[in-house]
Design a protein around this motif. Structure first.
Motif, short mmCIF file in Angstrom:
data_model
loop_
_atom_site.label_atom_id
_atom_site.label_comp_id
_atom_site.label_asym_id
_atom_site.label_seq_id
_atom_site.Cartn_x
_atom_site.Cartn_y
_atom_site.Cartn_z
N GLN A 914 -6.43 -22.11 -2.27
CA GLN A 914 -4.98 -21.86 -2.29
C GLN A 914 -4.64 -20.86 -3.41
OE1 GLN A 914 -2.67 -25.57 -2.11
NE2 GLN A 914 -4.39 -26.54 -1.08
N ALA A 915 -5.27 -21.03 -4.55
CA ALA A 915 -5.03 -20.09 -5.66
C ALA A 915 -5.55 -18.70 -5.30
CB ALA A 915 -5.72 -20.60 -6.93
N TYR A 916 -6.69 -18.67 -4.60
CA TYR A 916 -7.27 -17.38 -4.18
C TYR A 916 -6.31 -16.65 -3.24
CZ TYR A 916 -10.00 -14.08 -1.47
OH TYR A 916 -10.42 -12.94 -0.84
N GLN A 917 -5.76 -17.38 -2.30
CA GLN A 917 -4.83 -16.75 -1.35
C GLN A 917 -3.63 -16.16 -2.06
OE1 GLN A 917 -4.11 -19.97 1.39
NE2 GLN A 917 -6.15 -19.81 2.30
N ARG A 918 -3.09 -16.89 -3.04
CA ARG A 918 -1.93 -16.38 -3.79
C ARG A 918 -2.33 -15.15 -4.60
NH1 ARG A 918 -1.26 -22.00 -4.62
NH2 ARG A 918 -2.20 -21.84 -6.70
N PHE A 919 -3.48 -15.22 -5.27
CA PHE A 919 -3.93 -14.11 -6.11
C PHE A 919 -4.21 -12.86 -5.27
CE2 PHE A 919 -7.47 -11.77 -8.14
CZ PHE A 919 -6.85 -11.42 -9.33
N SER A 920 -4.89 -13.04 -4.15
CA SER A 920 -5.22 -11.90 -3.30
C SER A 920 -3.97 -11.26 -2.72
CB SER A 920 -6.17 -12.34 -2.17
OG SER A 920 -7.42 -12.69 -2.69
N ALA A 921 -3.00 -12.08 -2.33
CA ALA A 921 -1.75 -11.53 -1.80
C ALA A 921 -1.03 -10.73 -2.88
CB ALA A 921 -0.87 -12.67 -1.28
N ALA A 922 -1.05 -11.25 -4.08
CA ALA A 922 -0.39 -10.53 -5.19
C ALA A 922 -1.09 -9.22 -5.48
CB ALA A 922 -0.39 -11.42 -6.44
N GLN A 923 -2.44 -9.22 -5.44
CA GLN A 923 -3.18 -7.99 -5.69
C GLN A 923 -2.95 -6.96 -4.58
OE1 GLN A 923 -5.06 -6.98 -8.37
NE2 GLN A 923 -4.12 -8.76 -9.33
N ALA A 924 -2.81 -7.44 -3.36
CA ALA A 924 -2.51 -6.51 -2.26
C ALA A 924 -1.14 -5.86 -2.48
CB ALA A 924 -2.56 -7.26 -0.94
N ARG A 925 -0.17 -6.64 -2.95
CA ARG A 925 1.16 -6.07 -3.21
C ARG A 925 1.09 -5.06 -4.35
NH1 ARG A 925 2.70 -11.50 -2.24
NH2 ARG A 925 2.72 -11.97 -4.48
#
Length: 931
Positions: A914-925
């Motif tokens: 769950q933390a990975y998904q949030r971090f990856s989405a933030a990095q994509a933005r």
């Protein structure tokens, strides 16, 4: 051996050929091409098309020239009015049931049926389409890479034979009889639902457009071709990139490629679309913190920023506060430049390679015993094997083209021993069955190998003459006495290994007495706490039985990535300069100091795990990482990411915004293998050319970026072409002394050592003596791993790869290969699944001492009870969140293959996921914001 020559007359020409040559081949050697359809050089003669008929004096009828061997004094006519009439009749029948759509057919101009219609002078087809025909059969478009149009099929059987002879899968057959005969996949099912592994051998063999690459259907045929080397596994297949301008139309395996001999797999032949994928990073980017948006900048600004940050860190924290990582996916020349940059421009030895986490024990173990950090044979050597021992490797998935060669030899009668915790395909597959499968417990390789040594020693199976002549006497005596100890007996170790003693004794006897015996091994040997010990135990077995120094035997590490061997050869380890020479050797170091014009440190630098520890301690703050994704590939992901977050400047050079790049401050666009010149060195020490087929999409090849970074650091490197880098490697590295691009172009490829004594390379090593002089036996005491199963963690997790995906999946996940494997799954035995209430497809949590992740379950009897397995191709899986930091005692190679875990049903992703998904989405933005 003298070859018997046969002389015959073909169309009035006297022809001399070896006995056993077919009439068709003899004619071809005389420059006479007999019409054919079912015959091709890469397959055994079949004699079904009836087009290659000839007349032979004294023979009745019209024999097929492809299946008729030459005889002394034979007189052959390949052309006559009667033969012309017969061939036209045959062609008329073929064409009467074939679409006449040549102008719009994708094979137009590249169709053997079309060619033969012309060659035979067919001008009329008397039979119309009113009768029975196959022209309305539906196409099978299920495979993402090729189409199967049965309406165009002439049932020549070439595809079926290619699947059998070349690939060894036996997925195709001829269904039906007589006029109803049709090529069928599996049980007459779509290709994607059959056993077909999409190697493409059938497509290459097809003489019509029945099996055709979809890229050719879409783009048309290429107008020029460039030979290069595959960038996937360590087999190093030679491929011809057929091009239209700068666009790849298809990859065709080179028939003269010595590693692959005209074959390829689903990755090398088809999965190259990632090179032009929309996710490619094409602009340099920088940011101050990893929470900041990326900012696109010029190459000059990015390189100047990276160099200034590295200088700032060294000024504040010392010269050893930064380092670099070399990738096994990059070329030899690029790897050489990175280690040179670290040593000459950074001024330290803090350089390491991803081989640290895969085959570093191979380098250590083989150097200690045999004297050279490389395998002993060529792939072709397998054709001379009588017994093949495969341990800790899964060639059909990891090295599929070599596996096809191996299976071919096994079908010819070679015996097979498999040592693996899983029931891999080689244990029992089409027309191949292992004589012995030692299904050991993970972590007990050394115990099994020691037990085999015990049997060989105590049952008098030693090659005493070989040992006396070739090996150190005292070391052998010590090893012999060790191996003979009762505690190394199969019966004594049965409880540890889980292998029945009689089975193990049978394997040892077969290996020692079955004739030429070769050992092939992979990461299932090296990625253990005793990885180096296991490699040395393998070398001990080979020396003890005299199975070194000739074709058909040897010790053969199957390297995981395309250039693992090369990245190690060219000095990527922190303790070794190119050619595996220690940095403490003043003479060697002096040669490099003179060539590079700078003093070099005499102390080894930091290994990758040491870099992480130093980062967390605050003494290592800058990293140049070229082409490697350490966040996804290295063990204990949270430890790796914590180390990266502790650094002040992480420079990532890659073609994608990979998992490591999400923690970077400078992102330098990389180049794919299609965009640069260079060389790769495969698992058999074969150096092959990589040739640029298109311009670098971001402007520079990787070697050019390193050169520019070095210039910004104040250490200019004035190379104009990678050939000049190879020339420097050859000048400074004795084993590469004879290597040059000119010689590679002339010979096709070269297996090092390439010296004045061996100007064309060395296919087999240690022929008359070992590289180190006398072979050295080393005692290999089994020590159980500290990673123990407990009531809390009762299962052992082991990891590996699958055929359609490659390593961290950065390339293959961006191709249609995801249609075969779109997520990592946890394989679990039915007994373990039932005990936990787990059904096939259920979400399960896998918890270890390092972390927890969630995957879907695949219940399968490939696993043994107590052992589970997964792949690591998808970052969201978090396979390396749960692997631990246990590592090999000699090299720090992680113990990926042994992790104690518990597996239980769950209903939601793990906290890490769950933390990975949030971090990856933030990095994509953040990346989108800067684009």
């Amino acid at each position: 051996m003298a070859v018997e020559l046969v002389t015959l007359d073909i169309d009035g020409h006297a022809v001399g050929v070896p006995a056993g040559t077919s009439v068709m081949r003899a004619a071809a050697l005389a420059g006479i091409n007999i019409p054919k359809l079912c015959a091709t050089d890469s397959l055994q003669p079949f004699g079904s098309c009836r087009l290659c008929l000839v007349e032979i004096d004294g023979r009745r009828g019209y024999p097929a020239s492809c299946t008729t061997p030459v005889e002394q004094g034979m007189t052959v006519r390949t052309q006559s009015p009667r033969l012309q009439q017969l061939r036209q009749g045959v062609m008329e029948l073929y064409i009467s049931d074939h679409p006449l759509d040549c102008l719009t057919c994708p094979a137009n101009g590249d169709c053997e049926l079309q060619d033969m219609a012309g060659v035979t002078g067919l001008r009329e087809v008397r039979y119309g389409y009113q009768g029975a025909h196959h022209l309305d059969l539906a196409k099978d478009e299920s495979n993402p890479y090729f189409s199967f149009d049965s309406a165009k099929c002439i049932v020549c059987n070439r595809c079926v034979r290619a699947c059998e002879e070349t690939q060894g899968t036996f997925a195709l057959t001829i269904a039906g009889r007589g006029f109803e005969s049709r090529v069928a996949a599996g049980q007459s099912e779509p290709f994607m639902q059959s056993e077909c592994v999409s190697c493409g051998a059938c497509v290459q063999a097809c003489p019509t457009a029945t099996l055709q690459e979809k890229t050719v259907i879409r783009l048309g045929q290429g107008e020029h071709s460039i030979n290069t080397t595959c960038a996937y596994c360590g087999v190093g297949c030679s491929l011809n990139a057929e091009m239209k301008g700068s666009e790849v139309v298809r990859m065709v395996p080179a028939r003269d490629g010595k590693a692959n001999e005209g074959h390829a797999c689903v990755k090398g032949r088809f999965a190259w679309g990632y090179a032009t994928h929309k996710d490619r990073i094409l602009k340099p980017m920088i940011r101050a913190r990893i929470t900041d948006p990326w900012r696109e900048v010029s190459w000059d600004e990015a390189l100047d920023h990276a160099a200034s940050e590295f200088k700032r860190i060294q000024a504040a924290h010392g010269v050893d506060a930064i380092g670099g990582i070399v990738s096994s996916r990059c070329t030899n020349e690029e790897g050489y430049l990175v280690q040179k940059l670290v040593r000459a421009a950074f001024g330290n030895n803090n350089v390491d390679t991803c081989a640290r986490v895969c085959h570093s024990p191979t380098g250590y173990g083989l150097k200690q015993t045999l004297g050279e950090s490389a395998g002993t044979q060529s792939f072709k050597s397998v054709e001379r094997c009588d017994v093949v021992l495969v341990i800790g490797a899964n060639p059909t998935d990891g090295h599929p083209v070599f596996a096809s060669r191996l299976k071919k030899r096994l079908r010819q009668g070679a015996r097979l021993i498999v040592i693996d915790p899983r029931r891999i395909d080689l244990v029992e597959t089409a027309h191949v069955r292992a004589d012995v499968h030692l299904q050991l417990r993970p972590g007990t390789n050394v115990a099994v190998l020691s037990a085999m040594a015990h049997v060989i020693v105590t049952e008098g199976l030693l090659a005493t003459d070989f040992i006396a002549a070739r090996c150190e006497e005292r070391a052998f005596e010590q090893w012999r006495d060790f191996a003979a100890r009762p505690d190394n007996a199969p019966e004594a170790l049965e409880a540890v290994t889980g292998v029945a003693a009689p089975l193990l004794r049978a394997a040892a006897r077969l290996y020692a007495t079955g004739g030429n015996a070769a050992i092939y091994y992979g990461l299932g040997v090296t990625e253990h706490a005793q990885g180096s010990t296991a490699v040395m135990a393998i070398a001990n077995l080979a020396m003890a039985t005299g199975n070194v120094g000739r074709e058909g035997v040897g010790v053969n590490p199957l390297r995981g990535q395309n250039n693992v061997q090369g990245s190690c050869d060219i000095g990527s380890f922190p303790h070794e300069l190119p050619g595996y020479r220690h940095v403490a050797d003043a003479t060697v170091r002096g040669a490099f100091e003179q060539a590079w014009g700078v003093p070099l440190q005499a102390e080894p630098g930091l290994r990758i795990p040491n870099m992480f520890e130093a980062a967390l301690d605050g003494s290592f703050l800058g990293l140049y990482c070229q082409g490697e994704d350490i966040v996804q590939s290295d063990p204990n992901t949270r430890h790796v990411t914590a180390a990266l977050q502790a650094m002040e400047c992480v420079v990532v050079q890659d073609i994608f915004l990979n998992e490591t790049a999400k923690f970077a401050h400078v992102l330098l666009p990389g180049s794919s293998f299609l965009e640069k010149d260079g060389t790769f060195t495969n698992a058999e020490r074969r150096i092959s050319r990589v040739r640029k087929v298109m311009a670098p999409r971001a402007g520079y090849a990787d070697w050019e970026v390193t050169v520019q970074l070095s210039k910004h650091l104040g250490y200019p490197m004035d190379y104009r072409h990678p050939s000049e880098i190879m020339d420097e490697i050859a000048r400074l590295t004795p084993t590469f002394a004879g290597v040059s691009y000119a010689r590679l172009d002339a010979l096709g490829s070269i297996q090092w050592p390439c010296t004045a004594d061996a100007p064309e390379g060395t296919p087999t090593m240690h022929v008359d003596e070992f590289v180190r002089g006398k072979g050295r036996f080393i005692i290999t005491q089994y020590v159980g791993t500290s990673e123990k199963v407990t009531r809390k963690y009762p299962l052992i997790l082991t990891t590996g790869r699958i055929l359609s995906q490659y390593n961290v999946g950065a390339q293959t996940r961006r191709t249609d290969n995801v249609q075969w494997h779109d997520e990592d799954r946890l394989e679990i035995h039915p007994h373990d699944a039932q005990e936990r209430g787990i059904a096939d497809g259920d979400w399960v949590g896998i918890a270890s001492r390092a972390g927890e992740t969630v995957l879907r379950a695949l219940v399968t009897e490939r696993m043994q009870p107590g052992v589970v397995y997964t792949t690591f191709h998808f970052p969201e899986s978090g396979a390396n969140v749960i692997t631990t930091e246990n590592s090999d005692w000699a090299t720090n190679c992680p113990e990926y293959k042994v992790t104690a875990v518990q597996v239980l049903p769950v209903s939601q992703p793990s906290a890490w996921q769950q933390a990975y998904q949030r971090f990856s989405a933030a990095q994509a933005r953040l990346a989108d914001a800067g684009a």
